[in-house]
Design a protein around this motif. Structure first.
Motif, PDB file in Angstrom:
ATOM      1  N   PRO A 466       3.963   2.990   5.094  1.00  0.00           N
ATOM      2  CA  PRO A 466       5.285   3.476   4.689  1.00  0.00           C
ATOM      3  C   PRO A 466       5.178   4.817   3.967  1.00  0.00           C
ATOM      4  N   ALA A 467       6.250   5.614   4.048  1.00  0.00           N
ATOM      5  CA  ALA A 467       6.282   6.892   3.331  1.00  0.00           C
ATOM      6  C   ALA A 467       6.182   6.664   1.827  1.00  0.00           C
ATOM      7  N   ASP A 468       6.903   5.653   1.342  1.00  0.00           N
ATOM      8  CA  ASP A 468       6.894   5.283  -0.074  1.00  0.00           C
ATOM      9  C   ASP A 468       6.695   3.776  -0.159  1.00  0.00           C
ATOM     10  N   LEU A 469       6.251   3.310  -1.306  1.00  0.00           N
ATOM     11  CA  LEU A 469       5.977   1.886  -1.458  1.00  0.00           C
ATOM     12  C   LEU A 469       6.412   1.408  -2.827  1.00  0.00           C
ATOM     13  N   LYS A 470       7.109   0.285  -2.855  1.00  0.00           N
ATOM     14  CA  LYS A 470       7.427  -0.402  -4.108  1.00  0.00           C
ATOM     15  C   LYS A 470       7.057  -1.867  -3.905  1.00  0.00           C
ATOM     16  N   ALA A 471       6.166  -2.371  -4.740  1.00  0.00           N
ATOM     17  CA  ALA A 471       5.693  -3.749  -4.576  1.00  0.00           C
ATOM     18  C   ALA A 471       5.100  -4.241  -5.883  1.00  0.00           C
ATOM     19  N   ARG A 472       4.947  -5.577  -5.977  1.00  0.00           N
ATOM     20  CA  ARG A 472       4.363  -6.174  -7.168  1.00  0.00           C
ATOM     21  C   ARG A 472       2.871  -6.477  -6.963  1.00  0.00           C
ATOM     22  N   VAL A 473       2.158  -6.512  -8.056  1.00  0.00           N
ATOM     23  CA  VAL A 473       0.737  -6.834  -8.029  1.00  0.00           C
ATOM     24  C   VAL A 473       0.583  -8.345  -7.875  1.00  0.00           C
ATOM     25  N   LEU A 474      -0.014  -8.734  -6.753  1.00  0.00           N
ATOM     26  CA  LEU A 474      -0.150 -10.162  -6.441  1.00  0.00           C
ATOM     27  C   LEU A 474      -1.253 -10.837  -7.241  1.00  0.00           C
ATOM     28  N   ILE A 475      -2.327 -10.111  -7.488  1.00  0.00           N
ATOM     29  CA  ILE A 475      -3.489 -10.695  -8.159  1.00  0.00           C
ATOM     30  C   ILE A 475      -4.351  -9.570  -8.694  1.00  0.00           C
ATOM     31  N   VAL A 476      -5.025  -9.823  -9.780  1.00  0.00           N
ATOM     32  CA  VAL A 476      -6.015  -8.898 -10.337  1.00  0.00           C
ATOM     33  C   VAL A 476      -7.337  -9.661 -10.420  1.00  0.00           C
ATOM     34  N   VAL A 477      -8.368  -9.163  -9.706  1.00  0.00           N
ATOM     35  CA  VAL A 477      -9.653  -9.850  -9.675  1.00  0.00           C
ATOM     36  C   VAL A 477     -10.735  -8.942 -10.251  1.00  0.00           C
ATOM     37  N   LEU A 547      -3.078  -8.254   5.487  1.00  0.00           N
ATOM     38  CA  LEU A 547      -2.089  -7.636   6.377  1.00  0.00           C
ATOM     39  C   LEU A 547      -1.037  -8.656   6.787  1.00  0.00           C
ATOM     40  N   HIS A 548      -1.481  -9.839   7.166  1.00  0.00           N
ATOM     41  CA  HIS A 548      -0.557 -10.924   7.536  1.00  0.00           C
ATOM     42  C   HIS A 548       0.400 -11.265   6.392  1.00  0.00           C
ATOM     43  N   LEU A 549      -0.091 -11.157   5.149  1.00  0.00           N
ATOM     44  CA  LEU A 549       0.722 -11.514   3.980  1.00  0.00           C
ATOM     45  C   LEU A 549       1.556 -10.352   3.455  1.00  0.00           C
ATOM     46  N   GLY A 550       1.492  -9.200   4.107  1.00  0.00           N
ATOM     47  CA  GLY A 550       2.343  -8.080   3.716  1.00  0.00           C
ATOM     48  C   GLY A 550       1.721  -7.113   2.730  1.00  0.00           C
ATOM     49  N   VAL A 551       0.394  -7.092   2.633  1.00  0.00           N
ATOM     50  CA  VAL A 551      -0.300  -6.156   1.738  1.00  0.00           C
ATOM     51  C   VAL A 551      -0.592  -4.872   2.509  1.00  0.00           C
ATOM     52  N   ARG A 552      -0.242  -3.705   1.936  1.00  0.00           N
ATOM     53  CA  ARG A 552      -0.528  -2.427   2.586  1.00  0.00           C
ATOM     54  C   ARG A 552      -1.438  -1.514   1.776  1.00  0.00           C
ATOM     55  N   ILE A 553      -1.633  -1.821   0.489  1.00  0.00           N
ATOM     56  CA  ILE A 553      -2.646  -1.105  -0.274  1.00  0.00           C
ATOM     57  C   ILE A 553      -3.443  -2.089  -1.122  1.00  0.00           C
ATOM     58  N   VAL A 554      -4.705  -1.763  -1.302  1.00  0.00           N
ATOM     59  CA  VAL A 554      -5.569  -2.435  -2.269  1.00  0.00           C
ATOM     60  C   VAL A 554      -6.040  -1.354  -3.227  1.00  0.00           C
ATOM     61  N   ALA A 555      -6.056  -1.649  -4.512  1.00  0.00           N
ATOM     62  CA  ALA A 555      -6.548  -0.703  -5.506  1.00  0.00           C
ATOM     63  C   ALA A 555      -7.725  -1.346  -6.228  1.00  0.00           C
ATOM     64  N   TRP A 589       4.773  -1.749  -8.969  1.00  0.00           N
ATOM     65  CA  TRP A 589       4.333  -0.373  -8.762  1.00  0.00           C
ATOM     66  C   TRP A 589       5.283   0.335  -7.798  1.00  0.00           C
ATOM     67  N   SER A 590       5.578   1.591  -8.112  1.00  0.00           N
ATOM     68  CA  SER A 590       6.334   2.460  -7.209  1.00  0.00           C
ATOM     69  C   SER A 590       5.473   3.664  -6.876  1.00  0.00           C
ATOM     70  N   ILE A 591       5.285   3.899  -5.597  1.00  0.00           N
ATOM     71  CA  ILE A 591       4.477   5.028  -5.134  1.00  0.00           C
ATOM     72  C   ILE A 591       5.335   5.883  -4.217  1.00  0.00           C
ATOM     73  N   SER A 592       5.549   7.111  -4.602  1.00  0.00           N
ATOM     74  CA  SER A 592       6.285   8.064  -3.767  1.00  0.00           C
ATOM     75  C   SER A 592       5.284   8.937  -3.025  1.00  0.00           C
TER      76      SER A 592
END
Length: 648
Positions: A466-477, A547-555, A589-592
């Motif tokens: 996506p051009a921009d992304l707004k999503a919540r952090v699902l897990i922190v490992v 990907l199946h669960l809708g994740v497009r970035i990993v940090a 997180w919001s990423i423009s």
């Protein structure tokens, strides 16, 4: 200055990339492909999505060596799909029970100077024969198998000079454990370890195979040994001396770095829970009782390894508090230990003799008691890999394993004196010809109907980033999270690796049982990790499930090589999380400008959180990797290029 064997081999296969400088993109042609059933179904289904009519490499072999327990019909569905896929597209097929991919490939197919790419991280074992052999994700392997070559970032080449002679009860496993003691599980990232020195000529091919198999636990891409007299003797024993060619680095080769290992000062070593990098001397361990000792499987299951164990156990009995299992690497090795009497010696000592499959190495049987020490000659001791969530797995050499099986405590075998191994019987060279299928004539191939059971579900195709992304952090490992935590080992979870929707229910289950349902409820989100995120297995399910669960970035703070490439191939951006970040689960997180930052070669982008904080994420991607992400993943990119070529 002279050249290394690594760069000589790559240069002979170079399609694009020019200078072969570390850190730059390059593409090489591929001679051989190795696939196994656990990763093979996804690789095969994605190969079919490429729309080609047959494989585009000289040799590809499918090995059924992981999911063979068949507790229900799903394993057999996978096997029948893979057998029909192989018949249709020109891949050779090794059936369940015939042996483990790496050992059979050494015996039957490995050739000095060739490039082998495999959908298994321990494909690096082929380096024992002077091959450039490396593991990769299933989609990258499928693309290479279709004839498009293999793209990767060129590594540094580290020369490892071996000098001296191994002492009593010190083995090749102790050499690679010493390298793990020095480098840990992160120090080898971006590197190939190339071995040279006067001690190399005294290491058999099976000893070299142990080192090459386990070198990837340092994070390295692969390892290479020269093709020399030991190589020729090995190929002669397999009826393939005509495949021998002498290969070595130039005498004045310029390595990116050099280190030395004096074999004469090595002592028996052991990796303690829960990492192959936690290496100490056996003599420095506190008294450690063991309830289980497992020999063989993916590594240390050669004839010499099993004969070593038999020589120590000969005329003795396993400690009554210990269960000992022995797994030969192939049917050929099984035949050899039967013919030589090694099998009978092991059996009389009390060992359980298992069939030649991966088995306990990936949690398929022989799961240990929770909290009790299990000593294994395997290559990994990540938490839960054995099939027991609260396991305590130690890694060692065959000599240490055998001595410990006798005493019931982790024990050096040095006090037993020099061993006299039973001479190996000649291998039955007809076994592979009788069991591994041949490639069908083209007319027959075209008439093959591929058999697809209900367990076979193709993976999703990603949309472009996506051009921009707004999503919540699902897990922190935390640090050193393995792909086994994302797509777990064990007979239950691995039986559904052909169906991502079902397999997804197991992702992060050991760490957070609520992860899957939260990802579904939130419509996707962001995964946040620590150092060396995604270490271990090449299983691309660890990228396809997000990907199946809708994740497009990993940090994450840093990534293991294969998993990072799998994320990119799946269209997921692996971004770099800064030190000191205090992100929590549920943060928004919001990423423009996500897409634009990757397209324009930016090295960072800014995240704005719901509470007003800002976070700067790094973008460490090569030009070729940026192109894959912008295309919507590797499959979309390759199909787009092939369509353009067809139009042209």
């Amino acid at each position: 200055m002279g050249d290394t064997l690594t760069r000589k081999t790559l240069r002979a296969h170079l399609v694009s990339g020019g200078a072969l400088s570390a850190g730059l993109d390059c593409t090489v042609s591929v001679d051989q492909i190795l696939v196994e059933d656990a990763t093979g179904t996804m690789a095969a289904m994605q190969f079919e999505m490429l729309g080609v009519d047959r494989i585009g490499v000289p040799l590809a072999v499918m090995y059924i060596d992981h999911n063979v327990l068949q507790i229900d019909d799903r394993n057999m569905q996978d096997h029948r799909y893979l057998r029909s896929f192989c018949d249709r597209y020109g891949v050779r097929y090794s059936p369940p029970g015939h042996g483990i991919s790496h050992y059979i490939h050494l015996e039957k197919f490995g050739k000095p100077g060739e490039i082998l790419v495999g959908a298994d991280s321990h494909t690096s074992m082929g380096g024992a024969l002077g091959m450039f052999a490396l593991g990769a994700g299933g989609l990258e392997v499928a693309v290479a198998m279709a004839g498009y070559g293999f793209d990767f970032v060129c590594p540094e080449v580290v020369g490892v000079e071996l000098t001296g002679e191994l002492g009593i009860a010190v083995e090749a496993k102790d050499i690679v454990l010493e390298l793990l003691r020095r480098h840990g599980v992160r120090g080898g990232r971006g590197k190939v370890f190339e071995f040279f020195g006067e001690a190399v000529e005294r290491l058999s091919v099976s000893a070299r195979a142990t080192i090459c198999n386990m070198i990837v636990e340092t994070g390295a891409m692969t390892a290479m040994f020269p093709s020399d007299e030991q190589t020729r003797l090995w190929l002669r024993s397999q009826g393939r001396e005509s495949d021998f060619i002498p290969l070595a680095a130039d005498a004045d080769a310029e390595f990116d770095a050099v280190e030395r290992v004096d074999l004469s000062v090595l002592r028996p070593l052991v990796a303690v829970p829960h990492s192959p990098g936690n290496v100490v001397a056996v003599a420095d361990l506190p008294p450690t009782p063991v309830v289980q000792v497992c020999v063989g499987s993916s590594v240390n299951s050669s004839y010499d390894d099993l004969a070593t164990v038999a020589a120590i156990l000969d005329g003795r009995s396993v400690h009554p508090g210990v269960q000992l299992t022995v797994t030969p690497g192939s049917r050929q090795i099984l035949q050899m230990i039967i013919a030589s009497g090694v099998y009978e010696t092991l059996m009389k000592a009390g060992a359980r003799m298992l069939e030649p499959i991966c088995g306990p190495c990936v949690g398929i049987g022989q799961a240990p008691i929770a909290g009790a020490a299990s000593l294994r000659t395997f290559n990994r001791n990540f938490p839960g890999r054995s099939g027991t969530a609260e396991d305590q797995v130690y890694l060692c050499s065959p000599s240490t394993a055998a001595a410990s099986a006798l005493t019931g405590t982790i024990t050096e075998a040095t006090g037993l004196g020099p061993l006299e191994l039973v001479a190996a019987a000649a291998p039955d060279l007809g076994l592979h010809e009788a069991n591994i299928t041949r490639v069908l004539p083209e007319a027959e191939r075209r008439n093959v109907q591929i058999e697809r059971g209900s367990n076979l579900v193709p993976p999703p195709l990603p949309e472009p980033l996506p051009a921009d992304l707004k999503a919540r952090v699902l897990i922190v490992v935390g640090d050193d999270i393995s792909t086994g935590d994302m797509a777990p080992d064990g007979v239950i979870a691995m039986s559904v690796w052909s169906n991502l929707a079902v397999c997804a229910r197991f992702m992060f289950n050991r760490l957070d049982p609520g992860f899957h349902d939260r990802a579904i409820d939130w419509g996707g989100g962001i995964i946040v990790g620590g150092e060396n995120y995604g270490q271990g297995s090449s299983r691309e399910h660890a990228a396809l499930i997000p990907l199946h669960l809708g994740v497009r970035i990993v940090a994450a703070k840093s990534y293991a090589r294969i998993h990072r490439r799998n994320l990119i191939a799946a269209g997921i951006a692996p971004l770099i999380r800064p030190a000191g970040d205090t992100t929590d689960e549920g943060d928004e997180w919001s990423i423009s400008g996500l897409q634009a930052a990757i397209a324009h070669g930016h090295s960072e982008l800014t995240v704005t959180t719901r509470d007003g904080r800002t976070l700067v994420l790094g973008i460490q991607l090569s030009p070729a990797e940026r192109e894959i992400l912008l295309a919507g993943g590797l499959l979309a990119q390759v199909n787009g290029v092939s369509r353009q070529l067809a139009i042209a």
